[in-house]
Design an enzyme around this catalytic site. Structure first.
Site, PDB file in Angstrom:
ATOM      1  N   LYS A 198      10.936  10.182  24.758  1.00  0.00           N
ATOM      2  CA  LYS A 198      11.477  10.088  23.562  1.00  0.00           C
ATOM      3  C   LYS A 198      11.903  10.807  23.899  1.00  0.00           C
ATOM      4  O   LYS A 198      10.901  11.856  23.167  1.00  0.00           O
ATOM      5  CB  LYS A 198      11.200   8.500  23.147  1.00  0.00           C
ATOM      6  N   LYS A 251      13.426   8.438  27.635  1.00  0.00           N
ATOM      7  CA  LYS A 251      14.407   7.723  27.080  1.00  0.00           C
ATOM      8  C   LYS A 251      15.847   8.857  26.505  1.00  0.00           C
ATOM      9  O   LYS A 251      14.378   9.608  25.916  1.00  0.00           O
ATOM     10  CB  LYS A 251      14.462   6.785  26.138  1.00  0.00           C
TER      11      LYS A 251
HETATM   12  C1  PBG Z   1      13.481   4.047  17.155  1.00  0.00           C
HETATM   13  C2  PBG Z   1      14.678   3.841  18.247  1.00  0.00           C
HETATM   14  C3  PBG Z   1      15.901   4.858  18.251  1.00  0.00           C
HETATM   15  C4  PBG Z   1      16.463   4.690  19.622  1.00  0.00           C
HETATM   16  C5  PBG Z   1      15.606   3.350  20.106  1.00  0.00           C
HETATM   17  N1  PBG Z   1      14.619   3.000  19.240  1.00  0.00           N
HETATM   18  C6  PBG Z   1      16.509   5.253  17.557  1.00  0.00           C
HETATM   19  C7  PBG Z   1      16.227   6.693  16.795  1.00  0.00           C
HETATM   20  O1  PBG Z   1      15.014   7.580  17.465  1.00  0.00           O
HETATM   21  O2  PBG Z   1      16.390   7.580  16.617  1.00  0.00           O
HETATM   22  C8  PBG Z   1      17.703   4.798  19.570  1.00  0.00           C
HETATM   23  C9  PBG Z   1      18.633   3.474  20.601  1.00  0.00           C
HETATM   24  C10 PBG Z   1      19.888   4.008  21.160  1.00  0.00           C
HETATM   25  O3  PBG Z   1      20.792   4.869  21.165  1.00  0.00           O
HETATM   26  O4  PBG Z   1      20.747   3.539  21.930  1.00  0.00           O
HETATM   27  N2  PBG Z   1      13.271   5.144  16.737  1.00  0.00           N
END
Ligand code: PBG
Length: 332
Positions: A198, A251
């Site tokens: 991520k 992601k």
């Molecule tokens: C929680 C999380 C996030 C997303 C999914 N889980 C936000 C972040 O890390 O700031 C983003 C998903 C999206 O942008 O569709 N940590």
């Protein structure tokens, strides 16, 4: 001298829709898609998310019709995010058994038992400061003390009936900690979808409006990955696989197709990709301006993600794509 006629003519198989369909290497199906949903605590709330047309924060009493529509479209799985009424320093709402997510899990399982329910596990929606873990006095996000809290949240969601928990906090060791806690609590059959690679992405912008999880200071670069690092992404995925992840995720999706492709070569586990809020918002905004043909752009982006190696795609287009799929595959 006359121009030689080409010996090979790949165009032969592009001539008609039926020939193209026969030659198609990658096809999408409704069961590839996972639909994210935002569950807000409270009653009679259906609050549209302006940067994500077609999506809303919804309270429990507005959930059933959406589940019906997703089910009718052929969507097999949802990913739940919770927005609590109150936030605190440790994000204690995340493991409240009567919080929005456990309640939604129970409601969905009653309504549609076959629907695979995935619960996102993170603290950022539940902490007053908006970071994904607990803080030290000088505002650093503490890794090890956060693990126990993520584990507690996971156990609460498993207890409510989630099929899969999806830790997204990017704390080191979170998959192992959650696996141990789930097993201790008798949830051996609850699977873990690891947000393994991520990245600290600008494309999460609209999500933070949707989930009300914008950090109140600083950013997430001390725990989410540097977008420049491909080898490190594979190392992260390897760690999560070794810690017991059942599925791995990359992601965002679109800007990271090389990572997906490399992960597909290396891992046998099912691979998910998250087409995040900003990717969706870009396509929507350009389409609403008349600058893109939305249906084609939507399917092209999803096909690219699948072609790169994803088995499953988490996408805000899930319902729309599933509904249009059969007609599109036939004419494309
Ligand atoms: C929680 C999380 C996030 C997303 C999914 N889980 C936000 C972040 O890390 O700031 C983003 C998903 C999206 O942008 O569709 N940590």
């Amino acid at each position: 001298m006359s121009t030689p006629s080409p010996a090979r003519r790949p165009r032969r198989l592009r001539r008609t829709p039926t020939l193209r369909r026969m030659a198609r290497e990658t096809t999408l199906q409704a069961s590839d898609f996972i639909a994210p949903l935002f569950i807000v605590e409270g009653r009679d709330i259906l609050r549209p998310i302006s940067s994500m047309p077609g999506h809303a924060q919804r309270s429990l009493d507005h959930l059933a019709p959406e589940i019906d529509e997703l089910r009718e479209a052929g969507i097999a799985s949802v990913l739940l995010f919770g927005i609590p009424a109150e936030k605190d320093a440790t994000g204690s709402g995340a493991w409240d058994e009567n919080g929005p997510v456990p309640q939604a899990i129970r409601a969905i399982k009653r309504q549609a038992p076959e629907m695979v329910v995935i619960a996102d596990v993170c603290l950022c929606e539940y902490t007053a400061h908006g970071h994904c873990g607990v803080l030290s006095e000088d505002g650093a996000v503490l890794n090890d003390p956060t693990l126990e809290l993520l584990a507690r949240a996971s156990v609460a969601y498993a207890g409510a009936g989630a099929d899969i928990v999806a830790p997204s906090a990017m704390m080191d060791g979170q998959v192992a900690a959650i696996r141990a806690a789930l097993d201790d609590a008798g949830h051996q059959d609850t699977a873990i979808l690891a947000y393994a690679a991520k990245f600290a992405s600008a494309f999460y912008g609209p999500f933070r409006e949707a989930a009300e999880s914008t950090p109140q200071f600083g950013d997430r670069r001390a725990y989410q990955m540097d977008p420049a690092n491909g080898r490190e992404a594979l190392r992260e995925m390897r760690l999560d696989a070794n810690e017991g992840a059942d599925l791995l995720m990359v992601k965002p999706a679109g800007p990271y197709l090389d990572i997906l492709h490399a992960a597909r070569q290396e891992f046998d586990l099912p691979l998910a990709a998250y087409q995040v809020s900003g990717e969706y918002a870009m396509l929507k905004a350009a389409s609403q301006n008349g600058w893109l043909d939305e249906e084609r752009a939507m399917f092209e982006s999803l096909t690219g993600i699948k072609r790169a190696g994803a088995d499953l795609i988490i996408t805000y287009y899930a319902k729309e794509a599933a509904r249009k799929l059969a007609a599109w595959e036939a004419k494309a």
